[in-house]
Write a protein that holds these residues in place. Sequence first.
Motif, PDB file in Angstrom:
ATOM      1  N   LEU A 123       0.809  -1.212   0.000  1.00 51.56           N
ATOM      2  CA  LEU A 123       0.000   0.000   0.000  1.00 51.56           C
ATOM      3  C   LEU A 123       0.851   1.274   0.000  1.00 51.56           C
ATOM      4  O   LEU A 123       0.498   2.247  -0.692  1.00 51.56           O
ATOM      5  CB  LEU A 123      -0.971  -0.018   1.184  1.00 51.56           C
ATOM      6  N   LEU A 178       0.335   4.366  -2.722  1.00 54.86           N
ATOM      7  CA  LEU A 178       0.119   5.765  -2.336  1.00 54.86           C
ATOM      8  C   LEU A 178       1.212   6.666  -2.903  1.00 54.86           C
ATOM      9  O   LEU A 178       0.931   7.791  -3.350  1.00 54.86           O
ATOM     10  CB  LEU A 178       0.075   5.879  -0.813  1.00 54.86           C
ATOM     11  N   VAL A 238      -7.299   6.742  -3.179  1.00 50.84           N
ATOM     12  CA  VAL A 238      -7.057   5.313  -2.999  1.00 50.84           C
ATOM     13  C   VAL A 238      -8.076   4.779  -2.002  1.00 50.84           C
ATOM     14  O   VAL A 238      -8.250   5.336  -0.913  1.00 50.84           O
ATOM     15  CB  VAL A 238      -5.623   5.047  -2.490  1.00 50.84           C
ATOM     16  N   TYR A 239      -8.746   3.704  -2.383  1.00 54.42           N
ATOM     17  CA  TYR A 239      -9.742   3.057  -1.537  1.00 54.42           C
ATOM     18  C   TYR A 239      -9.257   1.651  -1.181  1.00 54.42           C
ATOM     19  O   TYR A 239      -8.653   0.961  -2.017  1.00 54.42           O
ATOM     20  CB  TYR A 239     -11.082   2.899  -2.264  1.00 54.42           C
ATOM     21  N   VAL A 282      -6.282   7.029   3.092  1.00 56.20           N
ATOM     22  CA  VAL A 282      -6.993   5.991   2.347  1.00 56.20           C
ATOM     23  C   VAL A 282      -8.459   5.967   2.774  1.00 56.20           C
ATOM     24  O   VAL A 282      -8.777   6.029   3.969  1.00 56.20           O
ATOM     25  CB  VAL A 282      -6.345   4.612   2.592  1.00 56.20           C
TER      26      VAL A 282
END
Length: 342
Positions: free
Chosen positions: A21, A25, A33-34, A55
């Motif tokens: 992650l 990012l 970003v989900y 997030v």
Amino acid sequence: MDTLAIVILNYNGRAFLARFLPTVLAHSDGYPVYVADSASTDDSVAFVKANFPQVRVIELARNEGYAGGYNQALHQIRSQYGGAAYYVLPNSDIEVTPNWLTPVLALMQANPQIAACQPKIRSYQDRHLFEHAGAAGGFVDWLGYVFCRGRIFATFEPDQGQYDDNRPVFWATGACLFMRADVFHQTGGFDADFFAHMEEIDWCWRVQRLGYQVWACGESTVYHVGGGTLPKANPHKTYLNYRNSLFMLYKNWPADGWLWGKILLRLVLDGISSLLFLKQGQWKDVWAIVRAHFAFYGHLPRLIGQRRALRRQQTADVALYPHSVVWQYFSEGKKLFSELDK
């Protein structure tokens, strides 16, 4: 409305989120970003909220697999966050690279007929090799067997720039799938009956029947671990792959009068492939293939209705690879995409 939404579906993937992650990012180019969590039983949600406050977390009530999970998540993004013109769905075990977004977006924005696109998918472990899940874009042969530029069955090509072009393909991988949002919602999203595996191929087949295109972008590269949620050597994965292949084929095969003949041949070939599992003592995989066939029979009433509805909606013909990739690979020794008939 955002131009692009980056949406990662997660199920008990805290370790992958911790590893990958931050890179997503770092290379998100300012797009939101989900993380859509499918009722994980680990501490994924708490971990993301505590460590990545930027997030947007979507908490789903239950685990409905890749297909149902993304259907729900993307619906919520559209209804609660204003939606986006494009979605990209990187698996939680995908390592992105700098500039992975720009060339794919530019390609799709320049051609409004492109409904789906993928970057090159290389192996996270063997970084010079293409990876199983999509490689440099996928195809389907006349019996419904799938293969890729850069990967046919268990042969993985090294990436030497041979697929750095941008070109139409038959299917784009769900491991890192770019989609035009309005087309996704127009088609009702993925078929939730698939749960996981081949739902993206089914969707790519369906959107082409509506006149849209599917492309691979050789200017973008990501790396895939593979088996992040369901390990490769797992009888449930075997079950889903065999069952969903039959689902997809029955729904989408052209109305050429040979549907049931091809289905019968596929069932026979599935039986032959089960002998390989039997030889290796993998009885659970053999039973998984048997269960997959009975699941196909049990879903026939629903599949018949879906096939009829899709035929009414169809506006374009879709060309399959007109040869048997199984025969060419195992009998003729054609192991590379470049050796197949163009």
